[in-house]
Design an enzyme around this catalytic site. Structure first.
Site, mmCIF file in Angstrom:
data_model
loop_
_atom_site.group_PDB
_atom_site.id
_atom_site.type_symbol
_atom_site.label_atom_id
_atom_site.label_comp_id
_atom_site.label_asym_id
_atom_site.label_seq_id
_atom_site.Cartn_x
_atom_site.Cartn_y
_atom_site.Cartn_z
ATOM 1 N N CYS A 129 0.859 -1.178 0.000
ATOM 2 C CA CYS A 129 0.000 0.000 0.000
ATOM 3 C C CYS A 129 0.894 1.226 0.000
ATOM 4 O O CYS A 129 1.912 1.244 0.697
ATOM 5 C CB CYS A 129 -0.878 -0.024 1.254
ATOM 6 N N GLU A 166 -8.836 -1.064 -2.309
ATOM 7 C CA GLU A 166 -9.140 0.375 -2.364
ATOM 8 C C GLU A 166 -10.470 0.697 -1.689
ATOM 9 O O GLU A 166 -10.592 1.712 -0.999
ATOM 10 C CB GLU A 166 -9.136 0.880 -3.814
HETATM 11 NI NI NI Z 1 -3.616 0.974 -0.032
#
Ligand code: NI
Length: 182
Positions: free
Chosen positions: A110, A154
């Protein structure tokens, strides 16, 4: 001129909030950020630009990572060498999902998490996502495999969830009999 986005770090409390539904029309600022995010995600997956601009490879970004409490996600998916599919979903919703589960074998990453986190994140192998494009038109996509993982990752951001929240602390790794590793 390429301008790098300010992406919040995992410790920032704003990443833990539930984001608000976005109303139309989008603001000019939102549209600008969406375009910037597409550029940055694309460049980050092209080695030459990633090196030049010092970008960590990433295929997705959600507005809360920019400190904005809005349900907007951007995904740039490399379908073959140098060919990218772009997805911008406003107010995305998973409307159906497969029974089959998968996990990325190498784990997930991420852009807000600047460290390696080991462990498998169980995800649906396939999801159907509905939402709106930047002009407010209804859109829908069927995503599988890596793209399915990206959408779930997401959309989690919009609900204040980071990928490592979903790693089982007592059993961080699955074997092939338990979940299909991709
Ligand atoms: Ni992320």
């Amino acid at each position: 001129m390429f301008e790098k986005l300010n992406i919040l770090d995992e410790k920032d409390e704003r990443l833990r909030k539930i984001s608000q539904e976005t109303t139309f029309p989008l603001t000019e600022e939102d549209k600008k950020l969406i375009k910037q995010a597409i550029d940055e995600l694309t460049y980050s997956q092209i080695e030459e630009y990633a090196t030049k601009y010092g970008l960590r490879p990433g295929m997705g970004l959600a507005f809360p990572q920019l400190g904005l409490n809005k349900r907007i996600i951007i995904i740039v998916h490399e379908v073959e060498e140098g060919v990218f599919d772009e997805y911008v979903f406003v107010n995305p919703k998973i409307v159906s999902y497969s029974e089959e589960m998968i996990a990325a074998e190498v784990g997930e990453g991420c852009l807000s998490v600047n460290r390696d986190v080991e462990g498998h994140v169980p995800r649906y192998a396939r999801v159907t996502v509905e939402g709106y494009d930047i002009d407010g038109n209804k859109i829908k996509v069927r995503a599988r495999e890596e793209l399915s993982i990206a959408f779930q990752h997401e959309i989690d951001h919009l609900n204040g969830i980071l990928f490592f929240d979903r790693i089982n602390k007592n059993k961080p790794f699955f074997n092939e009999n338990e979940i299909r590793l991709i």
